[in-house]
Write a protein that holds these residues in place. Structure first.
Motif, PDB file in Angstrom:
ATOM      1  N   THR A  24      26.141 -10.620  20.535  1.00 43.98           N
ATOM      2  CA  THR A  24      25.045 -11.142  19.752  1.00 43.98           C
ATOM      3  C   THR A  24      24.871  -9.276  18.884  1.00 43.98           C
ATOM      4  O   THR A  24      24.865  -9.954  17.740  1.00 43.98           O
ATOM      5  CB  THR A  24      24.064 -11.464  20.178  1.00 43.98           C
ATOM      6  OG1 THR A  24      23.486 -13.024  20.998  1.00 43.98           O
ATOM      7  CG2 THR A  24      22.852 -11.892  18.883  1.00 43.98           C
ATOM      8  N   LEU A  46      27.394  -8.115  17.075  1.00 45.83           N
ATOM      9  CA  LEU A  46      28.329  -9.266  15.574  1.00 45.83           C
ATOM     10  C   LEU A  46      26.577  -9.056  14.478  1.00 45.83           C
ATOM     11  O   LEU A  46      27.273  -8.943  13.899  1.00 45.83           O
ATOM     12  CB  LEU A  46      28.044  -9.970  16.096  1.00 45.83           C
ATOM     13  CG  LEU A  46      28.265 -11.459  14.772  1.00 45.83           C
ATOM     14  CD1 LEU A  46      30.226 -11.320  15.022  1.00 45.83           C
ATOM     15  CD2 LEU A  46      27.908 -13.065  15.825  1.00 45.83           C
ATOM     16  N   SER A  47      25.217  -8.209  15.530  1.00 48.69           N
ATOM     17  CA  SER A  47      24.586  -8.792  13.833  1.00 48.69           C
ATOM     18  C   SER A  47      24.753  -7.395  13.636  1.00 48.69           C
ATOM     19  O   SER A  47      23.841  -6.373  13.171  1.00 48.69           O
ATOM     20  CB  SER A  47      23.537  -9.077  14.760  1.00 48.69           C
ATOM     21  OG  SER A  47      23.126  -8.046  15.972  1.00 48.69           O
ATOM     22  N   TRP A  48      25.053  -6.105  14.374  1.00 45.29           N
ATOM     23  CA  TRP A  48      25.009  -4.692  13.716  1.00 45.29           C
ATOM     24  C   TRP A  48      26.778  -4.405  12.892  1.00 45.29           C
ATOM     25  O   TRP A  48      26.534  -3.935  12.040  1.00 45.29           O
ATOM     26  CB  TRP A  48      25.333  -3.847  14.686  1.00 45.29           C
ATOM     27  CG  TRP A  48      25.010  -2.331  14.586  1.00 45.29           C
ATOM     28  CD1 TRP A  48      26.261  -1.620  14.361  1.00 45.29           C
ATOM     29  CD2 TRP A  48      24.504  -1.718  14.205  1.00 45.29           C
ATOM     30  NE1 TRP A  48      26.520  -0.804  13.754  1.00 45.29           N
ATOM     31  CE2 TRP A  48      25.037  -0.354  13.418  1.00 45.29           C
ATOM     32  CE3 TRP A  48      23.270  -1.777  14.006  1.00 45.29           C
ATOM     33  CZ2 TRP A  48      24.133   0.488  12.744  1.00 45.29           C
ATOM     34  CZ3 TRP A  48      22.320  -0.509  13.140  1.00 45.29           C
ATOM     35  CH2 TRP A  48      23.352   0.449  12.701  1.00 45.29           C
ATOM     36  N   THR A  60      20.351  -4.157   9.059  1.00 43.59           N
ATOM     37  CA  THR A  60      21.428  -4.382   9.453  1.00 43.59           C
ATOM     38  C   THR A  60      19.926  -4.836  11.045  1.00 43.59           C
ATOM     39  O   THR A  60      20.134  -5.863  11.500  1.00 43.59           O
ATOM     40  CB  THR A  60      21.407  -3.441  10.189  1.00 43.59           C
ATOM     41  OG1 THR A  60      22.965  -2.945   8.750  1.00 43.59           O
ATOM     42  CG2 THR A  60      22.464  -3.475  11.304  1.00 43.59           C
ATOM     43  N   VAL A 113      18.367  -8.411  10.899  1.00 45.32           N
ATOM     44  CA  VAL A 113      19.756  -9.518  11.292  1.00 45.32           C
ATOM     45  C   VAL A 113      19.859  -8.975  12.468  1.00 45.32           C
ATOM     46  O   VAL A 113      19.375 -10.343  13.471  1.00 45.32           O
ATOM     47  CB  VAL A 113      20.846  -8.895   9.638  1.00 45.32           C
ATOM     48  CG1 VAL A 113      22.061  -9.832  10.745  1.00 45.32           C
ATOM     49  CG2 VAL A 113      20.723  -9.453   9.004  1.00 45.32           C
ATOM     50  N   MET A 114      19.329  -8.018  13.204  1.00 46.63           N
ATOM     51  CA  MET A 114      19.792  -7.696  14.476  1.00 46.63           C
ATOM     52  C   MET A 114      18.370  -8.327  15.051  1.00 46.63           C
ATOM     53  O   MET A 114      18.932  -9.670  16.131  1.00 46.63           O
ATOM     54  CB  MET A 114      19.498  -6.296  14.959  1.00 46.63           C
ATOM     55  CG  MET A 114      21.155  -5.572  15.174  1.00 46.63           C
ATOM     56  SD  MET A 114      20.964  -3.830  15.146  1.00 46.63           S
ATOM     57  CE  MET A 114      21.362  -4.116  17.296  1.00 46.63           C
ATOM     58  N   CYS A 169      16.693 -10.826  13.788  1.00 55.02           N
ATOM     59  CA  CYS A 169      17.072 -12.461  13.751  1.00 55.02           C
ATOM     60  C   CYS A 169      17.952 -12.945  15.179  1.00 55.02           C
ATOM     61  O   CYS A 169      17.542 -14.332  15.687  1.00 55.02           O
ATOM     62  CB  CYS A 169      17.183 -13.270  12.804  1.00 55.02           C
ATOM     63  SG  CYS A 169      16.427 -12.393  11.522  1.00 55.02           S
ATOM     64  N   ALA A 170      18.809 -12.341  14.901  1.00 59.76           N
ATOM     65  CA  ALA A 170      19.829 -12.774  16.180  1.00 59.76           C
ATOM     66  C   ALA A 170      19.378 -12.694  17.413  1.00 59.76           C
ATOM     67  O   ALA A 170      19.930 -13.681  18.080  1.00 59.76           O
ATOM     68  CB  ALA A 170      21.480 -12.200  16.002  1.00 59.76           C
ATOM     69  N   VAL A 171      18.408 -11.532  18.090  1.00 57.27           N
ATOM     70  CA  VAL A 171      18.027 -12.187  19.557  1.00 57.27           C
ATOM     71  C   VAL A 171      17.179 -12.754  19.066  1.00 57.27           C
ATOM     72  O   VAL A 171      16.996 -13.590  20.269  1.00 57.27           O
ATOM     73  CB  VAL A 171      17.355 -10.351  19.824  1.00 57.27           C
ATOM     74  CG1 VAL A 171      17.254 -10.541  20.663  1.00 57.27           C
ATOM     75  CG2 VAL A 171      18.506  -9.803  19.937  1.00 57.27           C
ATOM     76  N   ALA A 213      17.082 -15.435  17.880  1.00 58.61           N
ATOM     77  CA  ALA A 213      17.465 -17.210  18.512  1.00 58.61           C
ATOM     78  C   ALA A 213      17.797 -17.188  19.357  1.00 58.61           C
ATOM     79  O   ALA A 213      17.589 -18.535  19.777  1.00 58.61           O
ATOM     80  CB  ALA A 213      18.781 -16.483  17.050  1.00 58.61           C
ATOM     81  N   VAL A 214      18.438 -16.538  19.726  1.00 58.92           N
ATOM     82  CA  VAL A 214      19.290 -16.110  21.258  1.00 58.92           C
ATOM     83  C   VAL A 214      18.321 -16.698  22.496  1.00 58.92           C
ATOM     84  O   VAL A 214      18.700 -17.967  23.072  1.00 58.92           O
ATOM     85  CB  VAL A 214      20.372 -15.240  21.734  1.00 58.92           C
ATOM     86  CG1 VAL A 214      19.977 -15.365  22.895  1.00 58.92           C
ATOM     87  CG2 VAL A 214      21.161 -15.216  21.055  1.00 58.92           C
TER      88      VAL A 214
END
Length: 178
Positions: A51, A54-56, A69, A72-73, A75-77, A79-80
């Protein structure tokens, strides 16, 4: 069928547990495997690294600023972290559904396999299907080769405290403890 207790038959090297499986047992087992064992944590570490990578990578390929960046990272964390408990709850429900129809279970554990009977159902599984097991204060959880598969054997199914020790010894001889 005699459902009357955790009697051990020394001559055949088997241990018998009688219990009613619960959804809570399976929920605890799935959480404990995911967060409390190296195979489960390895999956979480892989997911986190994937994650983050990919987000980086995606924003930097598009020329985003470091601030964008980082957003986005984050938000990805998030979301998981939001979806993981739901996924674990679904896995626990699916695992429990496999044994729920058995009702009161009688599980016999032997040197070469285990069998569970309940109601009109019966299943026998050889040890080669299970690579690992782990233990909590409440149960033994035997992991199948399927990454999500788990079989929970509650300690409350033993009437004699020595049955728990005998089962642990049987599992130690046949599986790897995690």
């Amino acid at each position: 069928m005699n459902m009357g207790g955790g009697r051990v038959q020394q001559s055949t090297g088997q241990v018998t547990f009688v219990y009613e499986p619960t959804r809570a047992d399976y929920a605890k087992a799935v959480r404990r495997f995911t967060f409390g064992t190296w195979p489960g944590l390895r999956g979480q570490v892989f997911l986190a690294l994937f994650t983050l990578a990919l987000s980086w990578t995606l924003p930097t390929l598009k020329g985003f600023s470091p601030t964008a960046t980082a957003f986005v990272m984050a938000c990805a964390v998030v979301a998981v972290l939001v979806t993981l408990p739901r996924v674990l709850a679904r896995v626990a429900r699916e695992q429990y559904a496999d044994v729920e129809e058995y009702g009161a279970c009688r599980t016999v554990v032997r040197e070469d396999w285990l069998t569970t009977t309940g109601g009109e159902l019966s299943s026998a599984i050889e040890w080669r299907v299970f690579p690992w097991y782990f233990e909590t204060d409440e149960f033994f959880a035997i992991k199948t080769k399927n990454t999500r598969g788990v079989f929970v054997l509650p300690k409350r199914g033993a009437q004699d405290p020595a049955d728990v020790d005998r089962l642990r010894a049987l599992l130690d001889r046949n599986l790897r403890r995690i």
